[in-house]
Design a protein around this motif. Structure first.
Motif: not given
Length: 472
Positions: A404-430
């Motif tokens: 949420a903070l990344h979305r609000v304060y990430g700056g113009a032109g930046t996109q916060p990681p999506t939920l799928v992108e957040i979980v992908t590394p953990a998913n690949l390992f576990t």
């Protein structure tokens, strides 16, 4: 879940063969079906996100060509789960205790899995809470991050207090109704049964549809192999789900699952005197795991085919912050008044997954801690289980706050990681790499610690080796 299930339990070790409960009669199908229970953990952990989200997404992207991947994943993960559970039933020893005896410094592998779990569980909790939040935001306009945080807090309180029995019964009933509704809707769409059978039985290469180039979003630069690996990791659960499943067998009286013996010599004796009884008891995890993965596969196929027939032609993909709302079309095609059923069913399915994700943490981490001599003294009471629950839930909340903070304060032109992108590394390992480790270790712990009369069939070992190759 009661507070007792959160309590760290020291296994009772016998220096002599314990009394083994009689197994159900061989021909008593009803009694064997009645053993189904722990397998519901696997189903509840995966249906919420695996089938509702990723199966629908896979169908929209790859059509019927992806079905073979789901079937193969379920078969090989079934072999992984059954192999680990079978060892527990015939020896009473959790695989973590066997892993502690791998060559090298004692306990290095359980410690590695423990450290990985301490990172992965909060990420998974944040992902599932976020998915639930996207459903609430899409239907009621409440911010997804706020909704996910509130839901995670409530799930933590339910786990700590133990009061899920009623919610679980409601969840199973509503999710069953949801599956029936989607199945009826799918039948009315008259899918090509031959295409479904071909998709399940004939492996096909996976390629993104040509229209995807015109759709902006997270899939624009996501390799097909990474997308497919995500399905492999999510469908059917992760390695930690299976290790937790084996831990929950301590509450059953299947073979030696609740009363481990002292050493290999005792197992040798038991193999001679009680081998046939223990082999009959291995049917309990066989039936339980088979029903569980049959349910997972049924959900996967229904939602994948629905995605292929409904979402694909409309160029719609569950992604970004819209992971659950598009699937409502699966039932509203039958009749608009079924929308509330979808919303309630999807909400309860994800809520059940969120609860189960937090609830299994103390079971699997407790087994890992107990297997490491220098660490086990910290696992003394229910207080440590509560600490693990708070770590998983609080970590998930931290992930949502960071997003949420990344979305609000990430700056113009930046996109916060999506939920799928957040979980992908953990998913690949576990969900992928760790499953490969368990697959190669299942035959090792059987050969190393079980007497020959208690060895499983070579078919099971072969499937575990294939699972290793599949997840590598």
């Amino acid at each position: 879940m009661t507070s007792e299930s959160l309590r760290a339990r020291e296994p009772r070790v016998e220096s002599r063969p314990p009394d083994i409960a009689p197994a159900p009669a061989t021909g008593s199908a009803a009694r064997w079906l009645a053993v189904f229970g722990p397998g519901a953990i696997i189903a509840s952990l995966t249906i919420g996100t695996g089938e509702l989200v990723f199966s629908s997404r896979a169908g929209a992207l790859f059509g019927m060509d992806v079905l073979w991947l789901f079937l193969l994943t379920c078969v090989l993960k079934w072999a992984l789960l059954y192999g680990a559970a079978r060892h527990m039933v015939v020896s009473g020893i959790h695989p973590f205790e066997r892993y502690a005896q791998l060559p090298g410094p004692r306990g290095w592998f359980p410690l590695t899995l423990l450290l990985l779990a301490l990172v992965a569980f909060p990420i998974w909790t944040g992902f599932v809470g976020g998915v639930l939040g996207t459903l609430v935001e899409g239907r009621f306009g409440v911010d997804a991050h706020l909704s996910g945080i509130v839901a995670t807090v409530l799930a933590v309180l339910l786990v700590l207090r133990g009061g899920y029995a009623t919610l679980e019964r409601i969840q199973l009933a509503v999710v069953a109704a949801l599956l029936v509704a989607v199945g009826v809707s799918l039948a009315l769409m008259r899918p090509d049964a031959g295409a479904i059978a071909q998709g399940l039985l004939v492996p096909a290469s996976l390629e993104y549809p040509s229209w995807l180039a015109s759709v902006r979003g997270e899939l624009a630069a996501r390799p097909v192999a990474l997308e497919a690996a995500t399905y492999v990791g999510v469908i059917g659960g992760s390695a930690y789900d299976y290790l937790a499943y084996v831990a929950f067998l301590r509450n059953k009286r299947w073979g030696l699952s609740s009363c481990p013996v002292e050493d290999g010599a005792d197992l040798e004796a038991i193999g001679q005197t009680h081998g046939e009884l223990l082999r009959r008891w291995t049917r309990a995890p066989l039936v339980d795991a088979t029903i569980s993965f049959a349910v997972v596969l049924a959900f996967s196929v229904v939602f994948a085919v629905s995605g292929a027939m409904v979402l694909g032609p409309r160029h719609q993909i569950p992604s970004g912050d819209n992971l659950l709302n598009l699937q409502a079309q699966f039932v509203t095609q039958l009749h608009p008044w079924l929308l509330p059923l979808y919303v309630v069913g999807a909400f309860l399915a994800i809520a059940g997954t969120l609860y189960a994700t937090i609830a299994v943490a103390p079971a699997v981490l407790g087994e890992a801690i107990h297997s490491i001599r220098g660490v086990r003294r910290f696992w003394r009471s229910e207080k440590m289980a509560a600490v693990i629950v708070l770590w998983s839930g609080g970590g998930g909340i931290a992930v949502l706050i960071w997003s949420a903070l990344h979305r609000v304060y990430g700056g113009a032109g930046t996109q916060p990681p999506t939920l799928v992108e957040i979980v992908t590394p953990a998913n690949l390992f576990t969900g992928v790499l760790a499953c490969g480790f368990i697959c190669v270790l299942n035959p090792w712990i059987d050969i190393r610690f079980l007497p020959r009369p208690l060895h499983p069939s070579r078919t099971l070992w072969t499937l575990n080796v294939l699972c290793l190759l599949y997840t590598s």
